[in-house]
Write a protein that holds these residues in place. Structure first.
Motif, mmCIF file in Angstrom:
data_model
loop_
_atom_site.group_PDB
_atom_site.id
_atom_site.type_symbol
_atom_site.label_atom_id
_atom_site.label_comp_id
_atom_site.label_asym_id
_atom_site.label_seq_id
_atom_site.Cartn_x
_atom_site.Cartn_y
_atom_site.Cartn_z
ATOM 1 N N VAL A 101 -18.497 -12.144 9.643
ATOM 2 C CA VAL A 101 -17.249 -11.832 9.239
ATOM 3 C C VAL A 101 -17.527 -11.322 7.981
ATOM 4 O O VAL A 101 -18.199 -11.839 7.044
ATOM 5 N N GLU A 102 -16.812 -9.928 7.398
ATOM 6 C CA GLU A 102 -16.639 -9.449 6.442
ATOM 7 C C GLU A 102 -15.382 -9.616 5.883
ATOM 8 O O GLU A 102 -14.386 -8.797 6.497
ATOM 9 N N ALA A 103 -15.168 -10.313 4.657
ATOM 10 C CA ALA A 103 -13.916 -10.457 4.317
ATOM 11 C C ALA A 103 -13.782 -9.318 2.953
ATOM 12 O O ALA A 103 -14.528 -9.541 2.189
ATOM 13 N N VAL A 104 -12.538 -8.491 3.096
ATOM 14 C CA VAL A 104 -12.581 -7.380 2.262
ATOM 15 C C VAL A 104 -11.177 -7.817 1.502
ATOM 16 O O VAL A 104 -10.147 -7.606 2.149
ATOM 17 N N LYS A 105 -11.402 -7.922 0.242
ATOM 18 C CA LYS A 105 -9.983 -8.360 -0.555
ATOM 19 C C LYS A 105 -9.380 -7.017 -1.117
ATOM 20 O O LYS A 105 -9.271 -7.063 -2.579
#
Lengths: 249, 90
Positions: A101-105
């Motif tokens: 999972v890549e969390a991009v804010k």
């Protein structure tokens, strides 16, 4: 190639006719971009993680608020104030440790959208406004990335699958925009629509069934009706009008 | 030409909670005008000030989309419309 653990984890869907280990291996290789970690994003990310897709990039710049918790089921009471992308990524990893999972804010914009979706196999529309949807539709057409639309309001929902260069796109269906801001929604409405989007994504990746292309699905939960409308490609569509060519899938 | 218009749930408050309205008209535009004549509060939602179809409204006739420029499209007896409103929440 699946491990023994993966064969067991996904056993019930591998049993589905036309799915098999080959279908599961396709899911494992898939890289899915999800725009938004709100109501639709929570549901689509959860079921895609459980189904065994390989990579999810989840993009959302907002923080979790109390008024989100009736529907954004990846965020819990203890998460208030956290970035939604982080809150969601943490739960998804716990649900399925095999998932990357890549969390991009970041806020999705004209400036970053092409870079954000580059290298991804498909885009899930889990946004909360039409201007960003039109932007994603435009980039999906330009970069030939399948786009899985969903939208909710109150008890109502919409879903449609867009295969660039082959089927009607969002611009063939919608023209206007609605004022942004607080909108009414029952928690289960994104549950229904998000699950339809995930069904479409899985079918597309595995290569089975008939996609919701050139058809807009309209869900009316208040009267418990599903309606379907045929949508034609608009030769003058500002997004896909110039890219007509292949037959519809 | 008797035509049945099915309205999106979010429009029912403008038609005294009627989900379906029967009108008589030869074109889509005429049918909309009859609907508006019976329920004047629908005008602002369905049409722009210049009389064009509001950009947030989609019309489907017998289950197929009608282009925004298609108000002059002829209808026939027994045709069925759906009027849907764009939604954008997520």
């Amino acid at each position: 190639m699946l491990s023994q653990d993966e064969r067991e984890r996904y056993d019930r869907q591998i049993l589905i006719k036309g799915f098999g280990e080959e279908g599961q291996a396709k899911l494992k290789k898939a890289k899915v971009f999800i725009a938004g970690a709100g109501g639709l994003g929570s549901v689509t990310a959860t079921y895609l993680a459980a189904a065994g897709v390989g990579v999810i990039r989840l993009v959302d710049h907002d923080n979790v608020e109390l008024s989100n918790l009736n529907r954004q089921v990846l965020h819990w009471d203890e998460d208030m104030g956290k970035k939604k992308a982080d809150s969601a990524a943490e739960k998804l990893k716990r649900l399925n440790p095999g998932l990357k999972v890549e969390a991009v804010k970041e806020k999705i914009s004209q400036a970053n959208i092409s870079q954000l979706v580059a290298g991804f196999d498909l885009i899930v529309d889990a946004m909360d406004n039409l201007p960003t949807r039109y932007l994603m539709n435009k980039v999906a057409i330009e970069m030939k990335i399948p786009f899985f639309h969903g939208a909710v309001h109150g008890f109502e929902g919409r879903a449609m699958t867009i295969i660039p260069g082959e089927t009607a796109c969002l611009g063939c269906v919608y023209r206007g925009a609605i004022a942004e801001g607080k909108f009414p929604v029952l928690g289960v409405t994104p549950g229904v629509i998000g699950c339809i989007q995930v069904t479409e994504v899985i079918k597309y990746i595995v290569g089975i069934g008939q996609l919701l292309t050139n058809r807009l699905l309209v869900y009316d939960g208040l009267n418990m009706k599903f309606s379907e409308f045929k949508v034609k490609r608009d030769p003058n569509c500002e997004y896909c009008g110039h890219s007509r060519g292949k037959e519809s899938r | 030409m008797s035509v049945k218009i099915n309205l999106a749930s979010s429009l029912h408050h403008l038609t005294n909670d009627q989900a379906v309205v029967e009108v008589n008209g030869n074109t889509i535009g005429q049918c909309l005008e009859q609907l508006i004549a019976r329920f004047p509060r629908t005008r602002k939602r369905l049409l722009e000030k210049n009389g064009a179809l509001n950009r947030i409204i989609n019309i489907y006739i017998n289950g197929e989309s009608v282009s925004p420029e298609g108000l002059a499209t002829a209808v026939k007896d027994g045709d069925e419309f759906h009027i849907e409103v764009i939604i954008s929440g997520g």
